[in-house]
Design a protein around this motif. Sequence first.
Motif, PDB file in Angstrom:
ATOM      1  N   SER B 197       0.849  -1.197   0.000  1.00  0.00           N
ATOM      2  CA  SER B 197       0.000   0.000   0.000  1.00  0.00           C
ATOM      3  C   SER B 197       0.882   1.243   0.000  1.00  0.00           C
ATOM      4  O   SER B 197       2.093   1.163   0.252  1.00  0.00           O
ATOM      5  CB  SER B 197      -0.898  -0.012   1.233  1.00  0.00           C
ATOM      6  OG  SER B 197      -0.137   0.289   2.374  1.00  0.00           O
ATOM      7  N   PRO B 198       0.331   2.428  -0.258  1.00  0.00           N
ATOM      8  CA  PRO B 198       1.150   3.653  -0.270  1.00  0.00           C
ATOM      9  C   PRO B 198       1.897   3.870   1.045  1.00  0.00           C
ATOM     10  O   PRO B 198       3.010   4.399   1.038  1.00  0.00           O
ATOM     11  CB  PRO B 198       0.114   4.744  -0.509  1.00  0.00           C
ATOM     12  CG  PRO B 198      -0.968   4.076  -1.268  1.00  0.00           C
ATOM     13  CD  PRO B 198      -1.032   2.705  -0.741  1.00  0.00           C
ATOM     14  N   SER B 199       1.317   3.444   2.161  1.00  0.00           N
ATOM     15  CA  SER B 199       1.989   3.672   3.443  1.00  0.00           C
ATOM     16  C   SER B 199       3.185   2.747   3.650  1.00  0.00           C
ATOM     17  O   SER B 199       4.115   3.079   4.386  1.00  0.00           O
ATOM     18  CB  SER B 199       1.013   3.465   4.597  1.00  0.00           C
ATOM     19  OG  SER B 199      -0.004   4.417   4.524  1.00  0.00           O
ATOM     20  N   GLN B 200       3.149   1.583   3.030  1.00  0.00           N
ATOM     21  CA  GLN B 200       4.226   0.588   3.132  1.00  0.00           C
ATOM     22  C   GLN B 200       4.626   0.340   4.583  1.00  0.00           C
ATOM     23  O   GLN B 200       5.805   0.443   4.941  1.00  0.00           O
ATOM     24  CB  GLN B 200       5.454   1.038   2.336  1.00  0.00           C
ATOM     25  CG  GLN B 200       5.219   1.042   0.856  1.00  0.00           C
ATOM     26  CD  GLN B 200       6.470   1.346   0.080  1.00  0.00           C
ATOM     27  OE1 GLN B 200       7.564   1.427   0.635  1.00  0.00           O
ATOM     28  NE2 GLN B 200       6.328   1.518  -1.209  1.00  0.00           N
ATOM     29  N   ALA B 201       3.635   0.046   5.410  1.00  0.00           N
ATOM     30  CA  ALA B 201       3.941  -0.164   6.824  1.00  0.00           C
ATOM     31  C   ALA B 201       3.120  -1.331   7.351  1.00  0.00           C
ATOM     32  O   ALA B 201       2.064  -1.129   7.937  1.00  0.00           O
ATOM     33  CB  ALA B 201       3.637   1.100   7.613  1.00  0.00           C
ATOM     34  N   PRO B 202       3.588  -2.563   7.134  1.00  0.00           N
ATOM     35  CA  PRO B 202       2.834  -3.698   7.662  1.00  0.00           C
ATOM     36  C   PRO B 202       2.987  -3.853   9.171  1.00  0.00           C
ATOM     37  O   PRO B 202       3.923  -3.313   9.774  1.00  0.00           O
ATOM     38  CB  PRO B 202       3.438  -4.895   6.931  1.00  0.00           C
ATOM     39  CG  PRO B 202       4.765  -4.457   6.460  1.00  0.00           C
ATOM     40  CD  PRO B 202       4.750  -2.970   6.347  1.00  0.00           C
ATOM     41  N   VAL B 203       2.043  -4.568   9.725  1.00  0.00           N
ATOM     42  CA  VAL B 203       2.039  -4.853  11.163  1.00  0.00           C
ATOM     43  C   VAL B 203       1.973  -6.357  11.342  1.00  0.00           C
ATOM     44  O   VAL B 203       1.263  -7.035  10.606  1.00  0.00           O
ATOM     45  CB  VAL B 203       0.798  -4.218  11.829  1.00  0.00           C
ATOM     46  CG1 VAL B 203       0.747  -4.556  13.310  1.00  0.00           C
ATOM     47  CG2 VAL B 203       0.793  -2.731  11.636  1.00  0.00           C
ATOM     48  N   ILE B 347      -4.889   9.036   2.364  1.00  0.00           N
ATOM     49  CA  ILE B 347      -4.759  10.242   1.534  1.00  0.00           C
ATOM     50  C   ILE B 347      -4.805   9.871   0.058  1.00  0.00           C
ATOM     51  O   ILE B 347      -5.445  10.538  -0.764  1.00  0.00           O
ATOM     52  CB  ILE B 347      -3.436  10.979   1.875  1.00  0.00           C
ATOM     53  CG1 ILE B 347      -3.524  11.559   3.289  1.00  0.00           C
ATOM     54  CG2 ILE B 347      -3.137  12.081   0.869  1.00  0.00           C
ATOM     55  CD1 ILE B 347      -2.203  12.034   3.841  1.00  0.00           C
ATOM     56  N   PHE B 348      -4.164   8.753  -0.257  1.00  0.00           N
ATOM     57  CA  PHE B 348      -4.171   8.297  -1.663  1.00  0.00           C
ATOM     58  C   PHE B 348      -5.604   8.015  -2.121  1.00  0.00           C
ATOM     59  O   PHE B 348      -6.004   8.369  -3.229  1.00  0.00           O
ATOM     60  CB  PHE B 348      -3.302   7.039  -1.788  1.00  0.00           C
ATOM     61  CG  PHE B 348      -3.457   6.333  -3.104  1.00  0.00           C
ATOM     62  CD1 PHE B 348      -2.959   6.896  -4.279  1.00  0.00           C
ATOM     63  CD2 PHE B 348      -4.104   5.114  -3.183  1.00  0.00           C
ATOM     64  CE1 PHE B 348      -3.100   6.253  -5.491  1.00  0.00           C
ATOM     65  CE2 PHE B 348      -4.252   4.469  -4.400  1.00  0.00           C
ATOM     66  CZ  PHE B 348      -3.750   5.044  -5.550  1.00  0.00           C
ATOM     67  N   LEU B 349      -6.389   7.379  -1.218  1.00  0.00           N
ATOM     68  CA  LEU B 349      -7.770   7.052  -1.586  1.00  0.00           C
ATOM     69  C   LEU B 349      -8.632   8.309  -1.715  1.00  0.00           C
ATOM     70  O   LEU B 349      -9.503   8.396  -2.578  1.00  0.00           O
ATOM     71  CB  LEU B 349      -8.393   6.107  -0.551  1.00  0.00           C
ATOM     72  CG  LEU B 349      -7.819   4.691  -0.512  1.00  0.00           C
ATOM     73  CD1 LEU B 349      -8.403   3.902   0.638  1.00  0.00           C
ATOM     74  CD2 LEU B 349      -8.088   3.971  -1.829  1.00  0.00           C
ATOM     75  N   GLN B 350      -8.334   9.311  -0.854  1.00  0.00           N
ATOM     76  CA  GLN B 350      -9.123  10.548  -0.905  1.00  0.00           C
ATOM     77  C   GLN B 350      -8.711  11.432  -2.079  1.00  0.00           C
ATOM     78  O   GLN B 350      -9.550  11.983  -2.776  1.00  0.00           O
ATOM     79  CB  GLN B 350      -8.937  11.337   0.393  1.00  0.00           C
ATOM     80  CG  GLN B 350      -9.826  10.860   1.512  1.00  0.00           C
ATOM     81  CD  GLN B 350      -9.805  11.797   2.699  1.00  0.00           C
ATOM     82  OE1 GLN B 350      -9.198  12.869   2.656  1.00  0.00           O
ATOM     83  NE2 GLN B 350     -10.448  11.394   3.777  1.00  0.00           N
ATOM     84  N   SER B 351      -7.384  11.551  -2.257  1.00  0.00           N
ATOM     85  CA  SER B 351      -6.896  12.473  -3.295  1.00  0.00           C
ATOM     86  C   SER B 351      -5.622  11.908  -3.926  1.00  0.00           C
ATOM     87  O   SER B 351      -4.508  12.198  -3.477  1.00  0.00           O
ATOM     88  CB  SER B 351      -6.616  13.838  -2.662  1.00  0.00           C
ATOM     89  OG  SER B 351      -6.017  14.667  -3.592  1.00  0.00           O
ATOM     90  N   PRO B 352      -5.787  11.105  -4.961  1.00  0.00           N
ATOM     91  CA  PRO B 352      -4.609  10.482  -5.589  1.00  0.00           C
ATOM     92  C   PRO B 352      -3.616  11.508  -6.127  1.00  0.00           C
ATOM     93  O   PRO B 352      -2.393  11.303  -6.046  1.00  0.00           O
ATOM     94  CB  PRO B 352      -5.205   9.654  -6.716  1.00  0.00           C
ATOM     95  CG  PRO B 352      -6.625   9.435  -6.327  1.00  0.00           C
ATOM     96  CD  PRO B 352      -7.032  10.629  -5.545  1.00  0.00           C
ATOM     97  N   ASP B 353      -4.120  12.637  -6.658  1.00  0.00           N
ATOM     98  CA  ASP B 353      -3.213  13.654  -7.217  1.00  0.00           C
ATOM     99  C   ASP B 353      -2.330  14.250  -6.132  1.00  0.00           C
ATOM    100  O   ASP B 353      -1.124  14.422  -6.316  1.00  0.00           O
ATOM    101  CB  ASP B 353      -4.018  14.769  -7.886  1.00  0.00           C
ATOM    102  CG  ASP B 353      -4.716  14.256  -9.127  1.00  0.00           C
ATOM    103  OD1 ASP B 353      -4.217  13.247  -9.679  1.00  0.00           O
ATOM    104  OD2 ASP B 353      -5.740  14.835  -9.523  1.00  0.00           O
TER     105      ASP B 353
END
Lengths: 527, 405
Positions: B197-203, B347-353
């Motif tokens: 995912s854009p965050s690249q932070a797995p748990v 944020i990516f889902l809300q505003s990809p640009d």
Amino acid sequence: MFARFRRVKSVQPTSSAMTAMGWSETIADGDVQIPDRSDVMRAWLDAEWGHCSDLQTRELEVAGENITLVWLRGLVDLVRLESGILQPLAQVSRRRIQMNELVSILHTVNVREISTKSQFNAAVADGQVVLWMRGKSQSLVLDVSDAPGRSINKAENEPTLEGPQEAFIEQLDKNLALLRKRIRSPRLKAVSVRVGEYSNSTVCVVYIEGIAKPTLVQEAIHRIHNISVDGLNDINKLRELIGDAPFTLFPTTEETERPDRVCGNLLQGRIAIMVDGSPNCLLVPAQFIHFLVAVDDYYFHYTLTLFIRMLRHVAYWTSLLLPALYVALLSYNQDLLPTPLLVTVAAQHRGIPFPTIIEALLMLMVFEVLREAGTRLPRAVGQSVSIVGTLIVGDSAVRAGLVSPGMVIVIAGTGVASFALPAYGFVNSSRLIQFAFVVAAGICGLVGILILSLILVTHLVSLRSFGVPYMAPIAPFSWSDMKDMFIRAPWFAMKRRPTHLETVNEVSNRTPVPKQKKASGWDLSES
Amino acid sequence: MMREARWAPRRAVVIVKVVLSAFLLPGCYDIREVDDMNLVLALGIDETRDHHVSVTAEFVNPASTPSSSDGGSSSSGSRQPVIVRQETGISIEDAIGKFEREIPHSVYLAQNMLVLFGETYARNGIDRALDYFERDRAFRRNQLFLVTPDSVTDVLSASVDPEPLNALGIRELVEQSSTELRFVQSEQQHVMEEYLSPSQAPVMALIGLNQSGHPVLQGVAIFRADHMVDTLSVDEMQGLGWLLGRTRQVALRMPCTGAGDGTGTTIRILGSKTRFYARPDRGNLSVHLHVDARAEIEQLCPHEKLDDVKLKQLNIMASSEIERSMRNALLKLQEDDVDVCQFGKRIFLQSPDYWRKVSPTWLSSFPKISVECRANVQIVRANLSLNTPESTVSRSGKTTAEVAQ
């Protein structure tokens, strides 16, 4: 002398003839007339019925006329023979009596005239008394037959909790009477055909005129006419002789011993074929779905039937596929099992010397042998065989480490599932097919089961029973026929007969849908 | 007619060929009986001092599982229901290959339920392991990825009574906790989704041994891409739960305002929903998180009476507790510079640009984001009794402890 033996034209039942007659008989080709001279008659009887110690002849002098009575011992009611034939004949005083006058003198219910030798032989063999008079080309058949047979009993192979309990017996006339008792209409037709060079058995095609498709009736009669065998003593032989697709494992005719079931099917537009001497009746055309329908479905409330019928469909596919799925999952597709289950199965299977496929085939064979032994042996012994079998297979074999408990459960589950099916012929086919599925699963796992399933489905949709697709109403699909397919809709909702039977009259039920009404006008104060 | 007669045998030959090839081409070459395989239930992966990979495998011991034909007697004796073996290699596949050479019966990996990473291995990066597990078709994608601060072998050998199989027991432990906080159930497919995912932070769930040597859930391990960065304790996990908006049946413990016996008030959050608002504000990103939750009272402080005032007070206290928990967790995540709370993804889902603009510098800008956390808890029921037994029977206003003295 030979000029007297006039050929008699054969009679074939046509649709118009069938409509006119409730009961018709056919005469074989190449028949000759009964001799009218005493010496010729005696010579013919000696030649035809020689070495038949049970043939009885009685020559009488009745008012100057030579009369011979011929019958078979054991098939005739001697009391009725005495009171209905011999006593009236002894009282005849008028000379030169004619045959038609005798008909009114004799005290038998059924009297008919015959003129050919084959009719003479058939009448004697049927247990009737034939009255021959010198100088006459016709003889009288006097029905005082009393063939040995059992009385009407409860249906043993198709028991039900509710509904009628009567079952057919080995006598065709009584079986027909059981149908007449339920369908009291002249539209119930019974066309009889003699089959078997020696057995001369009566095969009867029963249908309801105005419902059954006429070409279907003609096709059934045509197939029966094509039979040329020495003898026909049971319905099973007839089933193989007139059935479609002789090499298929699936039955294309349905068998029943219940007159109520036959009546229900006749009213749906199917036809019934009965054989004298068989306590069963064939119903045609037979579709796949008919073998998963039990009589109870129509006697229980439809809400109960819904669940039971779905359960039966599951039971059928379980009986067919469960051992194969077990083999596939344990030999190839272990990843499809939940982990705890696989751990359990692996623990159970530890130390078993055979691969799963061999284990399954062995267990299936043992189960089949036990089942066969239980069927053949008397009931009391059969129970002990099943107990011993259960002990040996279920306990000792597991303890000896020859089979795993899981396999015993699977084979037992398969057997129990097959017992839930109402049609025995259908069960037998699934017994054979399950072996093929187990082998396919042992070769290719789930892929094998899939391949064999595709072949099976292809085969099923290619089958026909008396011209009707075997998988109807699934393929070809008919939405209206689904009311009596996986479920049984309430009676008030089933208005039409099955479309795949192409009945003459489609509507079977005009009853309005019942509605709950509020009570009105009750005056409780009076009470 | 003649053509038909010729055609019939030809068609029969074709049908026979098709049927035979249908059965023979798949073949029975990969037949593998269930008793000819070593069922692997868990794999432990750690790094040795010489930077090799040590793989610990937990095999089912069919002779000692409770369902074996010997009965459960053997399992209660000296023989264990699982066998734990360790191999070392330059890679995971190399080490697993050694199992094939050294243990009778082939290794069967399709039923593997756990992959337990040692902390050292996780901190050095699990990308090689992820590649292996994603590529190999034998593994199920619902196997749990876990991290342990203890020895991998010790955890996989530990007793998880009453569950006889260690892997099943550990999985049960994690699944039980995941009913409250769903992100604890770190199945492979979820870990990979978060990793990609854009965050690249797995748990991943953190499993350790307690003082008596039994495995327990100690919190979660947080990753920046494939490297483990830090751990969150069980309390901090709750804060992450509010941030992510995935909680059910979470218990909040709050101290008593007046006299109390130290147990405090317990409020159970029946369910919560977190709303996320992000807004660029003069170059910086401003995030607003609003948690709406419904709750019930599990335990009141001794001698407390539930009235309108108390109910409002409890609502405010529970809301404040959630806000405090969220701020603490967020503070730690921002310190670690790990977007485990999935702000980037949202944020990516809300505003990809907008995300495309900020994504190159996201790791450096994430710690600077100003986040406002708000919570609104509504207690909807007090359960079967309204007040505490003490407040109902005492007219003096004293607590039971004071009365006893």
